[in-house]
Design a protein around this motif. Structure first.
Motif, mmCIF file in Angstrom:
data_model
loop_
_atom_site.group_PDB
_atom_site.id
_atom_site.type_symbol
_atom_site.label_atom_id
_atom_site.label_comp_id
_atom_site.label_asym_id
_atom_site.label_seq_id
_atom_site.Cartn_x
_atom_site.Cartn_y
_atom_site.Cartn_z
ATOM 1 N N TYR A 74 0.780 -1.318 0.170
ATOM 2 C CA TYR A 74 0.062 0.059 -0.031
ATOM 3 C C TYR A 74 0.852 1.238 0.036
ATOM 4 O O TYR A 74 0.474 2.240 -0.686
ATOM 5 C CB TYR A 74 -0.748 0.024 1.239
ATOM 6 C CG TYR A 74 -2.269 0.339 1.245
ATOM 7 C CD1 TYR A 74 -3.249 -0.518 0.206
ATOM 8 C CD2 TYR A 74 -2.887 1.572 1.142
ATOM 9 C CE1 TYR A 74 -4.417 -0.064 0.145
ATOM 10 C CE2 TYR A 74 -4.136 1.939 0.987
ATOM 11 C CZ TYR A 74 -5.001 1.169 0.460
ATOM 12 O OH TYR A 74 -6.275 1.598 0.273
ATOM 13 N N LEU A 75 1.956 1.184 0.702
ATOM 14 C CA LEU A 75 2.991 2.227 1.075
ATOM 15 C C LEU A 75 3.592 2.722 -0.328
ATOM 16 O O LEU A 75 3.882 3.789 -0.684
ATOM 17 C CB LEU A 75 3.696 2.196 2.180
ATOM 18 C CG LEU A 75 2.982 2.346 3.605
ATOM 19 C CD1 LEU A 75 3.944 1.674 4.624
ATOM 20 C CD2 LEU A 75 2.369 3.692 3.676
ATOM 21 N N GLY A 76 3.854 1.424 -1.138
ATOM 22 C CA GLY A 76 4.780 1.677 -2.143
ATOM 23 C C GLY A 76 6.150 1.702 -1.937
ATOM 24 O O GLY A 76 6.456 1.973 -0.630
ATOM 25 N N LEU A 77 7.063 1.593 -2.817
ATOM 26 C CA LEU A 77 8.530 1.713 -2.653
ATOM 27 C C LEU A 77 9.309 2.596 -3.402
ATOM 28 O O LEU A 77 10.711 2.883 -3.201
ATOM 29 C CB LEU A 77 9.116 0.377 -3.076
ATOM 30 C CG LEU A 77 8.702 -0.866 -2.188
ATOM 31 C CD1 LEU A 77 9.249 -1.962 -2.891
ATOM 32 C CD2 LEU A 77 8.950 -0.775 -0.793
ATOM 33 N N ASP A 78 8.509 3.635 -3.881
ATOM 34 C CA ASP A 78 9.112 4.854 -4.707
ATOM 35 C C ASP A 78 9.906 5.841 -3.830
ATOM 36 O O ASP A 78 11.031 6.046 -4.421
ATOM 37 C CB ASP A 78 8.269 5.324 -5.433
ATOM 38 C CG ASP A 78 6.963 6.133 -4.858
ATOM 39 O OD1 ASP A 78 7.020 5.438 -3.577
ATOM 40 O OD2 ASP A 78 5.894 7.017 -5.023
ATOM 41 N N ILE A 79 9.569 6.206 -2.885
ATOM 42 C CA ILE A 79 10.234 7.208 -2.190
ATOM 43 C C ILE A 79 11.593 6.524 -1.529
ATOM 44 O O ILE A 79 12.712 6.883 -1.461
ATOM 45 C CB ILE A 79 9.442 7.839 -1.085
ATOM 46 C CG1 ILE A 79 8.232 8.423 -1.664
ATOM 47 C CG2 ILE A 79 10.093 8.523 0.020
ATOM 48 C CD1 ILE A 79 7.320 9.333 -0.607
ATOM 49 N N GLU A 80 11.390 5.018 -0.873
ATOM 50 C CA GLU A 80 12.443 4.499 -0.265
ATOM 51 C C GLU A 80 13.626 4.117 -1.500
ATOM 52 O O GLU A 80 14.627 4.211 -0.903
ATOM 53 C CB GLU A 80 12.014 3.078 0.181
ATOM 54 C CG GLU A 80 11.508 3.291 1.461
ATOM 55 C CD GLU A 80 10.050 3.825 1.574
ATOM 56 O OE1 GLU A 80 9.559 4.024 0.527
ATOM 57 O OE2 GLU A 80 9.661 4.301 2.769
ATOM 58 N N ARG A 81 13.345 4.244 -2.580
ATOM 59 C CA ARG A 81 14.206 3.947 -3.639
ATOM 60 C C ARG A 81 15.165 5.131 -4.106
ATOM 61 O O ARG A 81 16.110 5.050 -4.219
ATOM 62 C CB ARG A 81 13.441 3.184 -4.888
ATOM 63 C CG ARG A 81 13.026 2.059 -4.781
ATOM 64 C CD ARG A 81 12.582 1.177 -6.147
ATOM 65 N NE ARG A 81 12.084 -0.021 -5.852
ATOM 66 C CZ ARG A 81 11.681 -0.999 -6.666
ATOM 67 N NH1 ARG A 81 11.487 -0.502 -8.269
ATOM 68 N NH2 ARG A 81 11.230 -2.203 -6.429
ATOM 69 N N GLN A 82 14.142 6.125 -4.181
ATOM 70 C CA GLN A 82 14.927 7.482 -4.134
ATOM 71 C C GLN A 82 15.916 7.584 -3.094
ATOM 72 O O GLN A 82 17.024 8.438 -3.442
ATOM 73 C CB GLN A 82 13.755 8.674 -4.024
ATOM 74 C CG GLN A 82 13.054 8.623 -5.449
ATOM 75 C CD GLN A 82 11.779 9.552 -5.210
ATOM 76 O OE1 GLN A 82 11.750 10.450 -4.644
ATOM 77 N NE2 GLN A 82 10.855 9.068 -6.193
ATOM 78 N N ARG A 83 15.679 7.492 -1.604
ATOM 79 C CA ARG A 83 16.527 7.704 -0.871
ATOM 80 C C ARG A 83 17.753 6.725 -0.692
ATOM 81 O O ARG A 83 18.539 7.104 -0.499
ATOM 82 C CB ARG A 83 15.652 7.264 0.576
ATOM 83 C CG ARG A 83 14.619 8.459 1.020
ATOM 84 C CD ARG A 83 14.022 8.053 2.068
ATOM 85 N NE ARG A 83 13.149 8.940 2.647
ATOM 86 C CZ ARG A 83 12.144 8.900 3.391
ATOM 87 N NH1 ARG A 83 11.885 7.781 3.996
ATOM 88 N NH2 ARG A 83 11.333 9.831 3.802
ATOM 89 N N ALA A 113 18.995 5.639 -3.478
ATOM 90 C CA ALA A 113 19.804 6.113 -4.660
ATOM 91 C C ALA A 113 20.645 7.234 -3.911
ATOM 92 O O ALA A 113 21.819 7.371 -4.468
ATOM 93 C CB ALA A 113 18.998 6.511 -6.069
ATOM 94 N N HIS A 114 19.925 8.142 -3.228
ATOM 95 C CA HIS A 114 20.682 9.340 -2.520
ATOM 96 C C HIS A 114 21.943 8.901 -1.884
ATOM 97 O O HIS A 114 22.983 9.521 -1.795
ATOM 98 C CB HIS A 114 19.635 10.232 -1.881
ATOM 99 C CG HIS A 114 20.247 11.324 -1.460
ATOM 100 N ND1 HIS A 114 20.797 12.437 -1.953
ATOM 101 C CD2 HIS A 114 20.364 11.786 -0.062
ATOM 102 C CE1 HIS A 114 21.186 13.187 -1.068
ATOM 103 N NE2 HIS A 114 21.071 12.909 0.100
ATOM 104 N N MET A 115 21.635 7.823 -0.909
ATOM 105 C CA MET A 115 22.589 7.445 0.102
ATOM 106 C C MET A 115 23.931 6.628 -0.819
ATOM 107 O O MET A 115 25.060 6.523 -0.334
ATOM 108 C CB MET A 115 22.010 6.283 0.893
ATOM 109 C CG MET A 115 20.873 6.879 1.797
ATOM 110 S SD MET A 115 20.248 5.256 2.701
ATOM 111 C CE MET A 115 21.753 4.465 3.544
ATOM 112 N N ILE A 116 23.690 6.291 -2.025
ATOM 113 C CA ILE A 116 24.599 5.399 -2.641
ATOM 114 C C ILE A 116 25.355 6.028 -3.617
ATOM 115 O O ILE A 116 26.716 6.131 -3.877
ATOM 116 C CB ILE A 116 24.016 3.970 -3.367
ATOM 117 C CG1 ILE A 116 23.537 3.137 -2.105
ATOM 118 C CG2 ILE A 116 25.129 3.493 -4.243
ATOM 119 C CD1 ILE A 116 24.642 2.677 -1.296
#
Length: 250
Positions: free
Chosen positions: A209-218, A220-223
């Motif tokens: 329900y929450l999705g993963l788009d924001i987590e994937r952006q974070r 990418a920003h970390m790496i």
């Protein structure tokens, strides 16, 4: 036939992570675009509780406990009643709506629907094809076509919502905002908090329900462009690749 149904299959299998989620600002725009007090209160109700539209429409006046700051909600999907916290924003919206509601129909009964249907508009006598502008409320009956409400308000707000999915967009938006707030306040069990709010039996349902788009952006920003395996070393011992190449050329 495959070409004709391709778009339908793509939409029906669209994952939750790709679904639209509104920001707080967009939800406020949606509220401000609701000209009819009942519609504004209903949108505020979903946006502040994350309940399903079918659950909201079953609410009665007696299900709101202002003194306890609680809502009592029947969940037909699981055949149980749950207690939902009443936010300050929603309390204000409901008080305004109930004042208007009382002025429109007289003293409210505890059994009256919290969000009643409007009587079918009649054509004004002497004016062919002109509808009666008065939206007379029927507190004894439930709204039967809620999709019309959110569609009209979203259009007025200039917000494009997926057809047939508009009310669920508000539910997903509530979930995402709650999740981000819980994380920001340092709650390690943010996912469980949202699971409880959405009345999901399985946490995996909440994750989708929450999705993963924001987590994937974070992620990418970390790496991107940053040390990973050498992150624990003294930065002074790490030689930038471009500097090493320059030394080699010299």
């Amino acid at each position: 036939m495959d070409q004709l149904t391709e778009g339908l299959r793509e939409k029906s299998t669209q994952s939750n992570r790709n679904r639209y989620r509104m920001t707080r600002d967009e939800i406020r725009r949606l509220l401000d675009a609701a000209a009819f007090p009942r519609d504004r209160a209903l949108i505020a109700f979903i946006a502040n509780t994350g309940l399903r539209i079918s659950e909201a429409l079953r609410m009665r006046v007696r299900d709101v406990a202002f003194q306890k700051e609680e809502l009592y909600v029947y969940l037909p999907k699981t055949d149980e009643e749950v207690t939902v916290p009443l936010s300050l924003d929603l309390e204000r919206e409901l008080r305004v709506w109930l004042t208007h509601y009382t002025e429109a129909v007289g003293p409210l009964k505890r059994s009256h629907y919290l969000f009643p249907v409007c009587l079918r508009p009649m054509f004004m006598p002497g004016h062919a094809q002109v509808r009666n502008p008065d939206r007379v409320l029927n507190p004894e009956a439930m709204i039967s076509h809620p999709h019309v409400i959110i569609k009209d308000v979203a259009e007025a707000a200039g917000i494009e919502l997926d057809p047939g999915d508009a009310w669920h967009t508000l539910r997903r938006s509530f979930a995402r905002i709650l999740y981000e707030d819980a994380r920001e306040h340092g709650h390690d069990n943010s996912l469980r908090i949202v699971q409880a709010a959405l009345n999901h039996k399985e946490v995996s349902t909440t994750e989708r329900y929450l999705g993963l788009d924001i987590e994937r952006q974070r992620y990418a920003h970390m790496i991107k462009g940053k040390p990973f395996l050498t992150a624990d070393l003294d930065p002074g011992k790490i030689v930038d690749l471009s500097e090493r190449r320059a030394v080699g050329r010299g």
